[in-house]
Design a protein around this motif. Structure first.
Motif, PDB file in Angstrom:
ATOM      1  N   TYR A 191      -5.784  11.684 -15.248  1.00 50.34           N
ATOM      2  CA  TYR A 191      -4.533  11.402 -14.551  1.00 50.34           C
ATOM      3  C   TYR A 191      -4.460  12.055 -13.170  1.00 50.34           C
ATOM      4  CZ  TYR A 191      -3.268   9.640 -19.133  1.00 50.34           C
ATOM      5  OH  TYR A 191      -3.263   8.941 -20.310  1.00 50.34           O
ATOM      6  N   ASP A 192      -5.575  12.590 -12.698  1.00 47.58           N
ATOM      7  CA  ASP A 192      -5.611  13.224 -11.372  1.00 47.58           C
ATOM      8  C   ASP A 192      -4.482  14.228 -11.183  1.00 47.58           C
ATOM      9  OD1 ASP A 192      -7.860  11.832 -10.688  1.00 47.58           O
ATOM     10  OD2 ASP A 192      -6.812  10.284  -9.566  1.00 47.58           O
ATOM     11  N   LEU A 193      -4.333  15.136 -12.125  1.00 46.19           N
ATOM     12  CA  LEU A 193      -3.234  16.101 -12.073  1.00 46.19           C
ATOM     13  C   LEU A 193      -3.649  17.374 -11.347  1.00 46.19           C
ATOM     14  CD1 LEU A 193      -2.132  15.820 -15.823  1.00 46.19           C
ATOM     15  CD2 LEU A 193      -1.146  14.629 -13.849  1.00 46.19           C
ATOM     16  N   ALA A 244      -2.881   5.475 -14.666  1.00 44.86           N
ATOM     17  CA  ALA A 244      -4.239   5.410 -15.224  1.00 44.86           C
ATOM     18  C   ALA A 244      -4.236   4.587 -16.514  1.00 44.86           C
ATOM     19  CB  ALA A 244      -4.774   6.813 -15.491  1.00 44.86           C
ATOM     20  N   ASP A 245      -3.154   4.717 -17.294  1.00 44.85           N
ATOM     21  CA  ASP A 245      -3.066   3.960 -18.540  1.00 44.85           C
ATOM     22  C   ASP A 245      -2.774   2.493 -18.267  1.00 44.85           C
ATOM     23  OD1 ASP A 245      -3.576   6.188 -20.062  1.00 44.85           O
ATOM     24  OD2 ASP A 245      -1.474   6.756 -20.193  1.00 44.85           O
ATOM     25  N   ILE A 246      -1.946   2.235 -17.248  1.00 44.99           N
ATOM     26  CA  ILE A 246      -1.658   0.846 -16.886  1.00 44.99           C
ATOM     27  C   ILE A 246      -2.949   0.163 -16.438  1.00 44.99           C
ATOM     28  CG2 ILE A 246      -0.385  -0.634 -15.281  1.00 44.99           C
ATOM     29  CD1 ILE A 246       1.866   1.465 -15.338  1.00 44.99           C
ATOM     30  N   ALA A 247      -3.793   0.905 -15.747  1.00 46.15           N
ATOM     31  CA  ALA A 247      -5.079   0.342 -15.327  1.00 46.15           C
ATOM     32  C   ALA A 247      -5.905  -0.054 -16.557  1.00 46.15           C
ATOM     33  CB  ALA A 247      -5.841   1.349 -14.471  1.00 46.15           C
ATOM     34  N   LEU A 251       4.691  -4.409 -10.972  1.00 40.89           N
ATOM     35  CA  LEU A 251       4.751  -3.038 -10.445  1.00 40.89           C
ATOM     36  C   LEU A 251       5.228  -3.064  -8.999  1.00 40.89           C
ATOM     37  CD1 LEU A 251       1.250  -1.709 -11.628  1.00 40.89           C
ATOM     38  CD2 LEU A 251       3.452  -1.037 -12.579  1.00 40.89           C
ATOM     39  N   PRO A 252       5.910  -2.003  -8.549  1.00 41.11           N
ATOM     40  CA  PRO A 252       6.218  -1.880  -7.125  1.00 41.11           C
ATOM     41  C   PRO A 252       4.897  -1.836  -6.332  1.00 41.11           C
ATOM     42  CG  PRO A 252       7.274  -0.114  -8.395  1.00 41.11           C
ATOM     43  CD  PRO A 252       6.379  -0.839  -9.331  1.00 41.11           C
ATOM     44  N   LEU A 253       4.914  -2.305  -5.083  1.00 43.08           N
ATOM     45  CA  LEU A 253       3.691  -2.416  -4.292  1.00 43.08           C
ATOM     46  C   LEU A 253       2.906  -1.099  -4.265  1.00 43.08           C
ATOM     47  CD1 LEU A 253       1.925  -4.155  -2.381  1.00 43.08           C
ATOM     48  CD2 LEU A 253       3.189  -3.140  -0.476  1.00 43.08           C
ATOM     49  N   MET A 276      -2.537   2.104  -8.654  1.00 43.64           N
ATOM     50  CA  MET A 276      -3.147   1.702  -9.932  1.00 43.64           C
ATOM     51  C   MET A 276      -4.560   1.150  -9.713  1.00 43.64           C
ATOM     52  SD  MET A 276      -4.017  -0.765 -12.182  1.00 43.64           S
ATOM     53  CE  MET A 276      -3.386  -2.199 -11.304  1.00 43.64           C
ATOM     54  N   LEU A 277      -4.704   0.344  -8.668  1.00 46.02           N
ATOM     55  CA  LEU A 277      -6.020  -0.242  -8.363  1.00 46.02           C
ATOM     56  C   LEU A 277      -7.114   0.826  -8.314  1.00 46.02           C
ATOM     57  CD1 LEU A 277      -5.876  -3.019  -5.621  1.00 46.02           C
ATOM     58  CD2 LEU A 277      -6.708  -3.182  -7.958  1.00 46.02           C
ATOM     59  N   GLY A 278      -6.769   1.981  -7.759  1.00 48.95           N
ATOM     60  CA  GLY A 278      -7.739   3.072  -7.636  1.00 48.95           C
ATOM     61  C   GLY A 278      -8.237   3.583  -8.978  1.00 48.95           C
TER      62      GLY A 278
END
Lengths: 467, 467
Positions: free
Chosen positions: A243-245, B52-55, B73-75, B81-83
């Motif tokens: 999660y890049d925390l 990360a989970d949505i990805a 998702l908001p822009l 998320m793409l990352g």
């Protein structure tokens, strides 16, 4: 003040090429200045350096000199620098620091690092320090030191920043300002209720970008990622990475917030775990200290168990050879190919095992992917085996004629396929029975592949040559 | 709204036990809701989840569904998320997003991640996107994408926060507030002069704890740790870990600040490097992608080279055996012990090699420590060899009588000592000739130990048995 000119010119980088020389060289310079009483020059030099580098310098100094240099740092820097020393060097230094000074130092240290140091001290030293600490600190120390070595609790720290949900963002920023000296990080703050249950997390970035009169409760993340104090420490490292925390909150079994694991501590855990995986993959048991610090007896114990165990495993290979003694006696030229055939099975198996162990460790592959990967592995292993059979059959023709070449080529394909499949399956089997897949590799795979390789080779030879 | 109740109850943790099932299960639920038009329920669910989970969820959805969910998702979240998607999944998604939408998305992405994505796109897609970007962004993209794969430049990002030295700390905090939406991190800010030369670094923590009217120049660190853009990426990872940094400034060859490497990107680099070391240690060549994504052809190529090379290496073992054919023919019982003796040499060597490779990689041991470690290794190897000789001589007496037992015991001590010393020295030799020590391990050590093991064993046997 010209004396210290050479010192400040040095780019202090003890890890780079010829590094050992540099740190040692600076230590000599610093010791010289110290004995000349040029403490101002040293102080000025220290101010320009990173604490991690100062730790490397202190590590190089002789006993006595190291304490003198330590004392030239402000108390807060002394405390932080201690955290960069190797555990052994830390204890060595701490036992030579007068008790009152050590108490002040430990009070200034971050909570996790002082608990780690405390655990390393002998009982006498522990008993001497405890009464001198404040009650709250004594309890904190005892609590952190009580977690077992491999748990999240053992790597978390208890000096985190807390906020109340009803604070406005500007009040919250003021509150963080006040906590900045004590807290390990103020970039994440934790919102807890009266029972210390975690109800949210907010980042300083979100606080800064919110409107000043917004409440913390409105902008906090109410479903943050968290971990249990008695989970395995690698779980915390995994969550921080996933999660890049910058920090991960830690809850006890009653859901109370008891600490945080910061990203740099998570990185240290990952490094430890990776080292352990490397060791396991080559049948060395975990050392729990740097190999440079480990004693001969410790290294012996970490290595002897599997070495002897695999000797007994290899008896089966010997028994396999003994069983085919007649075939071998009739065709001694078969022996020429024995090492390369059994080594190839082990090598292909080591490759497959490492690919799987690593992919399971990083999460690139999940146990559920086994079926798909297995069929792919069969195709790859066949391609590898056929290529190698081709190579080895040329040698076979040259060394023993076409019949031997056929035996060797057939054996090669079979042995490489067998080795690759063992290397591929063993990590998944280990994962299934809740053992670390990292142990299912290298020498273990090689030993199994050796035994089967001997049997496959001579079975094929016996069939084909005695038609 | 009862339909989405089961969704929000799920603790979404795709890495835990039975994880594959969970992510796939949620994907099925989400797809069902999507087809029923329950987008509000999905949106509500997404809000409670980590990106990360949505990805992971989007990765599980069918083509088309994944785009529909992405658009909920908001822009800014879409971009972030793409990352988290695997490179291959990222490209797959990006090529299906209409150009205008993709441009908006890439404008919102962090600079390093969009450069990584851009590099993966085919030329046609690249050409379609470039003209639609602003001039500054186009140049930034081109510049970041131009760095070679293994460099610091390829993992750095250019959206860092900057401050002027003459700002007061309260002005500086205001400036960071304004940069918070764009910048990758605002916890460290960089102070540059007109030529973009780095003159200092300041943390938000220091800004907050300073007096409001103090100038940035007074509190900034004027000798920060930095790295060059064309240094190897692992150097950046090493510095971040050594100095516990949240971000590391990157300078070009004219000392201009061109980017930063954040701690999470440094962690990713470390993971990549560790994977590469694991691969090297088991003669697999770097894949540059996840093993799950790699094609059969790629995996074949990564494995075949060393396998074939070591086959030819093992010919020497075969030649050794052939050379001693007479001795073997006279004492066929010697063959029983061949596998366990040569395996023991390889195993002891693998252990030593791994201990050294890992210690060199973590910096626990430096090349200069070689001498001290070598003498220690001799003692450990002798202790290991004697223990194993004892074990194996008992088998020797049983299988072949006291003479054979003596031969086997002597051979064992010598072979284990030889294997351990090869395993210990090879990594240092590789470091000396500027090759990665990680390659000096496992199968390579085993192969060398095999050849020498054969020679040692039969030489001792020939001498002792033919007296």
């Amino acid at each position: 003040m010209t004396q210290h000119a050479p010192l400040s010119d040095i780019r202090f980088d003890p890890e780079s090429e010829g590094a050992g020389f540099d740190a040692a060289f600076i230590a000599i310079e610093v010791a010289r200045l110290l004995h000349e009483g040029q403490t101002d020059a040293i102080r000025e030099f220290l101010e320009s350096q990173e604490l991690a580098d100062i730790a490397a310098l202190i590590d190089e100094l002789n006993d006595g000199d190291d304490l003198d240099v330590l004392r030239l740092l402000p108390l807060h820097d002394q405390a932080e620098m201690l955290g960069y020393l190797r555990p052994r060097a830390q204890v060595d230094l701490a036992t030579r620091i007068p008790r009152r000074e050590l108490v002040a130092l430990m009070t200034a240290m971050s909570h996790d690092e002082r608990a780690d140091l405390f655990k390393q001290l002998d009982e006498e030293a522990q008993e001497a320090i405890l009464p001198a600490l404040s009650k709250a600190e004594r309890e904190d120390l005892r609590r952190l030191a009580a977690y077992e070595e491999w748990t999240v609790g053992s790597v978390m720290t208890s000096d985190y920043a807390v906020l109340k949900p009803e604070m406005t963002t500007s009040q919250a920023i003021e509150a963080l300002r006040a906590q900045a000296i004590e807290a390990e990080t103020i970039y994440y703050a934790y919102i807890i209720d009266e029972a210390r249950a975690l109800i949210g997390v907010v980042s300083l970035r979100d606080l800064l970008t919110a409107r000043p009169r917004q409440q913390v409760a409105e902008i906090m993340d109410t479903e943050p990622v968290w971990v249990r104090a008695d989970d395995e420490q690698e779980e915390a490292a995994r969550l921080v990475a996933r999660y890049d925390l910058l920090a991960l909150p830690v809850l006890d079994n009653s859901d109370r917030l008891v600490g945080i694991v910061t990203a740099d501590d998570a990185m240290d855990v990952t490094e430890e775990e990776v080292t352990e995986d490397f060791y396991k993959s080559s049948i060395v048991q975990p050392l729990e200290m740097s190999v440079a610090d480990a004693s001969i007896a410790l290294l012996y114990r970490a290595r002897i168990f599997w070495l002897v165990l695999l000797v007994f495993g290899n008896i089966f290979s010997g028994a396999g050879i003994a069983y085919f003694e007649d075939t071998i006696a009739a065709h001694l030229s078969l022996l020429f190919f024995l090492p390369l055939l059994i080594a190839s099975g082990g090598n292909a198996g080591t490759q497959s095992a490492t690919l799987m162990v690593r992919a399971l460790a990083t999460g690139d592959v999940r146990p559920a992917d086994f079926g798909r990967l297995l069929s792919r592995e069969v195709l790859i292993a066949l391609a590898l085996g056929l290529t190698m059979a081709l190579a080895v059959s040329l040698i076979g023709v040259w060394r023993g004629g076409p019949e031997i070449a056929l035996v060797v080529a057939l054996a090669m394909v079979t042995i490489v396929l067998m080795g690759a499949l063992i290397g591929m399956c063993l990590p998944f089997i280990f994962a299934k029975i809740d053992r670390d897949p990292a142990a299912a590799s290298g020498p273990l795979v090689t030993s199994i592949a050796d035994v089967l390789g001997v049997i496959i080779y001579f079975t094929i030879a016996a069939r084909l040559l005695e038609l």
